[in-house]
Scaffold this motif. Structure first.
Motif, mmCIF file in Angstrom:
data_model
loop_
_atom_site.group_PDB
_atom_site.id
_atom_site.type_symbol
_atom_site.label_atom_id
_atom_site.label_comp_id
_atom_site.label_asym_id
_atom_site.label_seq_id
_atom_site.Cartn_x
_atom_site.Cartn_y
_atom_site.Cartn_z
ATOM 1 N N ILE A 171 0.873 -1.174 0.000
ATOM 2 C CA ILE A 171 0.000 0.000 0.000
ATOM 3 C C ILE A 171 0.912 1.226 0.000
ATOM 4 O O ILE A 171 2.035 1.171 0.502
ATOM 5 C CB ILE A 171 -0.869 0.040 1.293
ATOM 6 C CG1 ILE A 171 -1.585 -1.286 1.528
ATOM 7 C CG2 ILE A 171 -1.858 1.199 1.249
ATOM 8 C CD1 ILE A 171 -0.862 -2.232 2.482
ATOM 9 N N GLN B 182 1.105 5.809 0.242
ATOM 10 C CA GLN B 182 0.446 7.058 0.576
ATOM 11 C C GLN B 182 1.290 8.220 0.073
ATOM 12 O O GLN B 182 2.313 8.554 0.686
ATOM 13 C CB GLN B 182 0.218 7.191 2.086
ATOM 14 C CG GLN B 182 -0.549 8.445 2.464
ATOM 15 C CD GLN B 182 -0.858 8.531 3.941
ATOM 16 O OE1 GLN B 182 -0.142 8.012 4.777
ATOM 17 N NE2 GLN B 182 -1.961 9.193 4.260
ATOM 18 N N LYS C 146 -1.835 12.954 0.657
ATOM 19 C CA LYS C 146 -2.965 12.252 0.054
ATOM 20 C C LYS C 146 -3.328 11.007 0.862
ATOM 21 O O LYS C 146 -2.722 10.717 1.887
ATOM 22 C CB LYS C 146 -2.627 11.877 -1.389
ATOM 23 C CG LYS C 146 -2.412 13.084 -2.300
ATOM 24 C CD LYS C 146 -2.268 12.664 -3.745
ATOM 25 C CE LYS C 146 -2.128 13.890 -4.641
ATOM 26 N NZ LYS C 146 -2.022 13.507 -6.081
ATOM 27 N N GLY C 147 -4.320 10.297 0.381
ATOM 28 C CA GLY C 147 -4.808 9.122 1.081
ATOM 29 C C GLY C 147 -4.078 7.846 0.703
ATOM 30 O O GLY C 147 -3.149 7.847 -0.111
ATOM 31 N N LEU C 148 -4.524 6.760 1.311
ATOM 32 C CA LEU C 148 -3.930 5.461 1.050
ATOM 33 C C LEU C 148 -4.366 4.936 -0.312
ATOM 34 O O LEU C 148 -5.502 5.131 -0.742
ATOM 35 C CB LEU C 148 -4.354 4.456 2.128
ATOM 36 C CG LEU C 148 -3.885 4.741 3.559
ATOM 37 C CD1 LEU C 148 -4.535 3.754 4.524
ATOM 38 C CD2 LEU C 148 -2.381 4.678 3.652
ATOM 39 N N TRP D 143 -4.117 1.245 -2.465
ATOM 40 C CA TRP D 143 -3.739 -0.172 -2.509
ATOM 41 C C TRP D 143 -2.980 -0.450 -3.800
ATOM 42 O O TRP D 143 -3.417 -0.060 -4.880
ATOM 43 C CB TRP D 143 -4.996 -1.025 -2.432
ATOM 44 C CG TRP D 143 -4.788 -2.481 -2.661
ATOM 45 C CD1 TRP D 143 -4.136 -3.362 -1.841
ATOM 46 C CD2 TRP D 143 -5.266 -3.243 -3.762
ATOM 47 N NE1 TRP D 143 -4.179 -4.623 -2.388
ATOM 48 C CE2 TRP D 143 -4.866 -4.583 -3.564
ATOM 49 C CE3 TRP D 143 -6.001 -2.936 -4.912
ATOM 50 C CZ2 TRP D 143 -5.170 -5.599 -4.465
ATOM 51 C CZ3 TRP D 143 -6.312 -3.943 -5.805
ATOM 52 C CH2 TRP D 143 -5.889 -5.269 -5.590
#
Lengths: 125, 106
Positions: free
Chosen positions: A37, A39, A43-45, A47
């Protein structure tokens, strides 16, 4: 409890291949799912993908053509290779162990139960 | 797509509720992660409402159809973090994350 440690170059040149390793300690890599994963800064995670210890994989469709995930059961490690990187690939990269299955109604689920602390990768031009 | 509010603020001792909405959630489980700077992310809720061992009882989860909710009862200063929901995407094959919610403890 199992522990995970990501490692690899902190700086990669644009258009080259990013290569990271995740070392698993306190447990065997066999019999489990393993994930990557990331990031990006601010910003966000996102996958990236997961692999079963036997080698079967599942990748994020948006990255699939550039991503390669593999396992080395003899060294208890998993690896990530991301080709043709750009500045947009700069991020903190995490590895994690995962659980996969199907709900009572037959729908797929996957979650990540133990994570590493992550490693920062910067793509330079 | 999973939608979370960008931020939630509560005072210590109050209850924080963080929502995650998506069309796939009536069929698929939601899971929640806590992220703090410089630390390994932590799974706090899995399969909508299950709590991993070692996670305090003040963390709970629920699924009411198109929305999954993470509830933190009696919020403590140490709960200040970013929280991400996660589920499967509409293909029922891949992993999807919500955009994350910053929990501020006032």
């Amino acid at each position: 409890q199992v522990q995970l440690q990501e490692s690899g170059p902190g700086l990669v040149k644009a258009s080259e291949t990013l290569s990271l390793t995740c070392t698993v300690s306190g447990g065997s890599i066999g019999g489990y799912y393993w994930s990557w994963i990331r990031q990006p800064p601010g910003k966000g995670l996102e996958w990236i993908g997961y692999i079963y210890y036997s080698g079967s994989t599942n990748h994020n469709p948006s990255l699939k053509s550039r991503v390669s995930i593999s396992v080395d059961t003899s060294n208890n490690q998993l690896s990530l290779k991301l080709s043709s990187v750009t500045a947009a690939d700069s991020a903190v990269y995490y590895c994690a162990s995962g659980k996969r299955g199907y709900s009572l109604s037959g729908y797929f689920f996957y979650y990540m139960d133990v994570w590493g602390k992550g490693t920062t990768v910067t793509v330079s031009s | 797509e999973l939608t979370q509010p960008p931020s939630v603020s509560v005072s210590p001792g109050q209850t924080a509720r963080i929502t995650c909405s998506g069309d796939t959630l009536p069929k698929q489980h939601g899971h929640w992660y806590q992220l703090k700077p410089g630390q390994a992310p932590v799974l706090v809720i899995y399969k909508d409402e299950e709590r991993p061992s070692g996670i305090p009882e003040r963390f709970s989860g629920s699924n009411s159809g198109t929305t999954v909710t993470l509830t933190i009862s009696g919020v403590q200063a140490e709960d200040e973090a970013d929280y991400y929901c996660q589920s499967a995407d509409s293909s029922d094959r891949h992993v999807a994350f919500g955009g994350g919610t910053k929990l501020t403890v006032l």
